[in-house]
Write a protein that holds these residues in place. Structure first.
Motif, PDB file in Angstrom:
ATOM      1  N   VAL A  72       0.522   4.300   7.300  1.00  0.00           N
ATOM      2  CA  VAL A  72       1.216   5.544   7.657  1.00  0.00           C
ATOM      3  C   VAL A  72       2.679   5.264   7.978  1.00  0.00           C
ATOM      4  O   VAL A  72       3.052   4.152   8.363  1.00  0.00           O
ATOM      5  CB  VAL A  72       0.556   6.224   8.882  1.00  0.00           C
ATOM      6  N   TRP A  73       3.475   6.298   7.783  1.00  0.00           N
ATOM      7  CA  TRP A  73       4.827   6.321   8.320  1.00  0.00           C
ATOM      8  C   TRP A  73       4.753   7.046   9.654  1.00  0.00           C
ATOM      9  O   TRP A  73       4.370   8.223   9.699  1.00  0.00           O
ATOM     10  CB  TRP A  73       5.788   7.052   7.377  1.00  0.00           C
ATOM     11  N   GLN A  74       5.100   6.355  10.726  1.00  0.00           N
ATOM     12  CA  GLN A  74       5.160   6.997  12.041  1.00  0.00           C
ATOM     13  C   GLN A  74       6.609   7.408  12.304  1.00  0.00           C
ATOM     14  O   GLN A  74       7.516   6.568  12.267  1.00  0.00           O
ATOM     15  CB  GLN A  74       4.658   6.077  13.144  1.00  0.00           C
ATOM     16  N   ALA A 134       1.080   7.282   4.095  1.00  0.00           N
ATOM     17  CA  ALA A 134       2.094   6.744   3.192  1.00  0.00           C
ATOM     18  C   ALA A 134       1.634   6.719   1.745  1.00  0.00           C
ATOM     19  O   ALA A 134       2.398   6.321   0.862  1.00  0.00           O
ATOM     20  CB  ALA A 134       2.488   5.330   3.624  1.00  0.00           C
ATOM     21  N   VAL A 135       0.400   7.143   1.490  1.00  0.00           N
ATOM     22  CA  VAL A 135      -0.114   7.202   0.120  1.00  0.00           C
ATOM     23  C   VAL A 135      -0.243   8.655  -0.340  1.00  0.00           C
ATOM     24  O   VAL A 135       0.274   9.042  -1.389  1.00  0.00           O
ATOM     25  CB  VAL A 135      -1.465   6.478   0.006  1.00  0.00           C
ATOM     26  N   HIS A 180       0.808  -1.213   0.000  1.00  0.00           N
ATOM     27  CA  HIS A 180       0.000   0.000   0.000  1.00  0.00           C
ATOM     28  C   HIS A 180       0.846   1.271   0.000  1.00  0.00           C
ATOM     29  O   HIS A 180       0.418   2.305  -0.509  1.00  0.00           O
ATOM     30  CB  HIS A 180      -0.935   0.017   1.212  1.00  0.00           C
ATOM     31  N   ALA A 181       2.027   1.225   0.578  1.00  0.00           N
ATOM     32  CA  ALA A 181       2.847   2.429   0.725  1.00  0.00           C
ATOM     33  C   ALA A 181       3.366   2.908  -0.628  1.00  0.00           C
ATOM     34  O   ALA A 181       3.901   2.120  -1.406  1.00  0.00           O
ATOM     35  CB  ALA A 181       4.006   2.159   1.674  1.00  0.00           C
ATOM     36  N   GLU A 182       3.203   4.186  -0.888  1.00  0.00           N
ATOM     37  CA  GLU A 182       3.714   4.787  -2.114  1.00  0.00           C
ATOM     38  C   GLU A 182       4.839   5.788  -1.837  1.00  0.00           C
ATOM     39  O   GLU A 182       5.613   6.097  -2.738  1.00  0.00           O
ATOM     40  CB  GLU A 182       2.580   5.473  -2.876  1.00  0.00           C
TER      41      GLU A 182
END
Length: 233
Positions: free
Chosen positions: A161-163, A181-182, A127-129
């Motif tokens: 998400v990036w935490q 993160a998207v 999912h992360a882009e």
């Protein structure tokens, strides 16, 4: 008509004089202009930043993607990065690196990775882009400090998400952010020590425990030998 000394002084005060007055005003009032005097560097011993640590960790594990990075031993002369990267099937590899010179200290696959855990990690990666550095760029401000922890995780409303945990440079505190993160949207921001407790998983390799050292035993004096009886005269 005779001009007053005051008017002549005012004419002589050009742009240079105005700048001198402004600098003097800052000095006299005790205000700090960070454009003139940048703050002291935070965590100066960390010369190998998180993004370079991710690059080296991925080089150690072929076909891997960044998953988390955690700085340990910040009160030591040589802190250590615990980097985690994952392959497409969700298998996590941990790479430990010297945060001063970037030397690789070890690499292993942490034990106990269940099929469900690998599936979750693989889903996050799919999912992360945004790359970690792209997420950090969304919160970066002048003199904001240094990233000490970052991980890919689940956010609210099923967001990936990036935490990010940052050691602030203006005060001895941590701040945590969650960046989508998207889309790159900054979803949450928390400042302060207790409110910014990092949630990155601890290293899989525990630090060695040294055996207790017993104090040395004092030598015992040999028993004294009684003097022989002397015959009386």
């Amino acid at each position: 008509m005779q001009r007053s000394p005051r008017s002549r002084a005012a004419r002589r005060r050009g742009p240079g004089g105005l700048l001198a007055l402004l600098i003097a005003g800052v000095t006299l009032t005790g205000c700090t202009d960070y454009r003139l005097a940048p703050p002291t560097e935070v965590l100066a011993q960390v010369e190998f930043p998180y993004d370079e640590a991710f690059t080296k960790a991925r080089a150690e594990v072929p076909d891997s993607e960044p998953y988390s990075m955690s700085l340990r031993g910040t009160d030591e002369p040589v802190p250590v990065w615990y980097g985690r990267v994952a392959t497409s099937d969700g298998t996590v590899h941990e790479v430990r690196m010297d945060a001063t010179q970037g030397r690789v200290l070890g690499e292993e696959v942490p034990a106990g990775q269940s099929a469900a855990a690998k599936s979750r990690v693989a889903g996050l990666l799919a999912h992360a882009e945004l790359l970690p550095s792209e997420a950090v760029a969304k919160i970066k401000e002048p003199y904001f400090g240094k990233v000490t922890q970052i991980e890919l995780t689940d956010g609210k409303n099923d967001a990936t998400v990036w935490q990010i945990t940052v050691a602030e440079i203006h005060q001895d505190d941590l701040s945590t952010y969650q960046v989508d993160a998207v889309t790159g949207e900054v979803l949450t921001s928390e400042k302060g020590g207790p409110a910014a407790t990092p949630t990155v998983a601890p290293p899989s390799t525990p630090l060695p425990t040294l055996p207790p050292v017993s104090p040395p035993e004092l030598p015992t004096a040999p028993p004294s030998t009684p003097a022989p009886d002397r015959p009386s005269p």
